[in-house]
Design an enzyme around this catalytic site. Structure first.
Site, short mmCIF file in Angstrom:
data_model
loop_
_atom_site.label_atom_id
_atom_site.label_comp_id
_atom_site.label_asym_id
_atom_site.label_seq_id
_atom_site.Cartn_x
_atom_site.Cartn_y
_atom_site.Cartn_z
N THR A 273 1.26 -1.25 -0.14
CA THR A 273 -0.18 0.32 0.04
C THR A 273 0.75 1.16 0.19
O THR A 273 0.62 2.53 -0.18
CB THR A 273 -0.33 -0.02 0.91
OG1 THR A 273 -2.06 -1.32 1.19
CG2 THR A 273 -1.34 1.19 0.98
N SER B 243 1.79 -7.43 -1.04
CA SER B 243 2.42 -8.19 -0.22
C SER B 243 1.45 -9.55 -0.65
O SER B 243 2.10 -10.86 0.39
CB SER B 243 2.59 -7.55 0.41
OG SER B 243 1.89 -7.94 1.88
N1 ASP Z 1 -2.52 -5.89 -0.05
C1 ASP Z 1 -1.58 -4.49 1.24
C2 ASP Z 1 0.07 -5.49 0.93
O1 ASP Z 1 -0.21 -6.21 2.00
C3 ASP Z 1 -1.93 -4.36 2.05
C4 ASP Z 1 -0.82 -2.67 2.96
O2 ASP Z 1 0.28 -3.06 2.27
O3 ASP Z 1 -1.00 -3.00 4.18
O4 ASP Z 1 0.50 -5.42 -0.34
#
Ligand code: ASP
Length: 350
Positions: A24, A68
């Site tokens: 994110t 991720s």
């Molecule tokens: N879905 C995102 C990730 O883990 C969530 C984040 O970065 O907070 O890449």
């Protein structure tokens, strides 16, 4: 891999390599409004202060930054190899990573980077850096400051950690507990390594000691044939059998109730027993965020000792799964594997 290198025109006595994997932190919205990762070059534009921190900064970016949730074993190897290749040139490393699986990555890297003597700090954000109320800037600057702190030329931190929301936490003790507040991470069974406020307060008594003799050696052999079985009241037999009798599975992390308790139904105990007799390693980890497994405290856990289930004590599920991958990938002797699984190798359990 074809990494992208971004040099930030910054200067100072300490040098830090930022490894940008995605998450994110640097995401933007696509046409449908969903968040997708974008390149790091544009991140620097958002944090001009990076040039004035008094730290020499370089960024290596994954060729295609990822959410991720898509992280896998090869990505962990890539992170470890980037650190190994650049180990001599930098005083520390900051990995920008999505929050969803960051605790798995910080756990596995704590095992893979054997003999680490420099800080490796993972961080990320709950809100993208381009948004007004983003936590990305604070998290990045905090992680960089911690990674560059030294005393008489010796790094204050010489282990894998996770920095988030003003707290530095031990990498293999941390869990993502919240998805919609800035305080996303905690390490319930281990004190914070540092708290960042007006000053950075290091909790020296719980930091890994710097070892002047240590040499970095990357352990990259990870065995993916591990499984996770989370118990719940009324769990169907076919589900338990499917996991425990799978022919490829070599190790199972068993998420149990409270202080390591399971149902004592005959079919269930027999299934566990059959699996250990087939040579599978079963590690008992509690579903509770705090506290530890105490096999034998209750009648509902006493028989686990008798049938060869290993106690994971107060290890997290994230640290247990990744430890199993590493131990099964690097060891072949059965007794040794059992003893390593049941005792700490990088401070991941007491
Ligand atoms: N879905 C995102 C990730 O883990 C969530 C984040 O970065 O907070 O890449």
């Amino acid at each position: 891999m074809n990494y992208k290198i971004v040099n930030i025109h910054s200067s100072g006595n300490r040098s830090i390599l930022i490894i940008y994997t995605g998450g994110t932190f640097g995401m933007v919205q696509d046409e449908s409004g969903a968040l997708i990762p974008f390149n790091f070059g544009r991140v620097v534009e958002r944090v001009p202060v990076l040039k004035n921190l008094g730290i020499k900064l370089t960024v290596i970016s994954f060729p295609i930054p990822i959410d991720s949730s898509n992280i896998g074993i090869q990505d962990w190897k890539n992170m470890a190899y980037i650190i190994e290749e650049n180990y001599a040139q930098y005083d520390g490393f900051v990995i920008l990573h999505g929050t969803d699986t960051m605790a798995y990555s910080s756990s596995v890297l704590s095992y893979m980077l054997k003999g680490l003597n420099k800080p490796v700090i993972l961080t990320g954000a709950q809100i993208p850096i381009g948004s007004l109320r983003s936590d990305a800037r604070e998290n990045l600057i905090g992680a960089l400051e911690v990674a560059s702190t030294e005393q008489k030329g010796i790094p204050r931190i010489s282990e894998v950690c996770l920095y988030f929301n003003y707290k530095l936490l031990k990498g293999n003790r941390v869990q993502k507990l919240r998805s919609s507040t800035f305080a996303a991470f905690e390490s319930e069974n281990y004190p914070a390594l540092a708290e960042v406020g007006i000053e950075i307060k290091f909790n020296d008594s719980v930091l890994k000691k710097y070892d002047p003799e240590a040499n970095l050696k990357v352990l990259a052999a990870l065995d993916p044939n591990v499984s996770l079985l989370k118990l719940f009241p009324g769990i169907p037999k076919h589900l338990v059998f499917a996991v425990l009798s799978d022919s490829k599975t070599k190790g199972v992390v068993l998420e149990t109730f409270g202080s390591g308790n399971t149902m004592k139904f005959e079919w269930f105990i027999n299934a566990l027993k059959a699996a250990t007799e087939q040579g599978k390693y079963i590690l008992n980890v509690s579903q509770c965020v705090g506290g530890e497994v105490q096999q034998g405290k209750y009648e509902t856990s006493r028989m686990l000792n008798e049938i060869g289930i290993l106690s994971g004590n107060n290890i997290t599920t994230e640290a247990a799964i990744t430890k199993m991958m590493l131990v099964l990938g690097t060891q072949t002797n059965k007794d040794k594997i059992r003893s390593i699984l049941a005792s700490p190798i990088a401070g991941e359990m007491d």
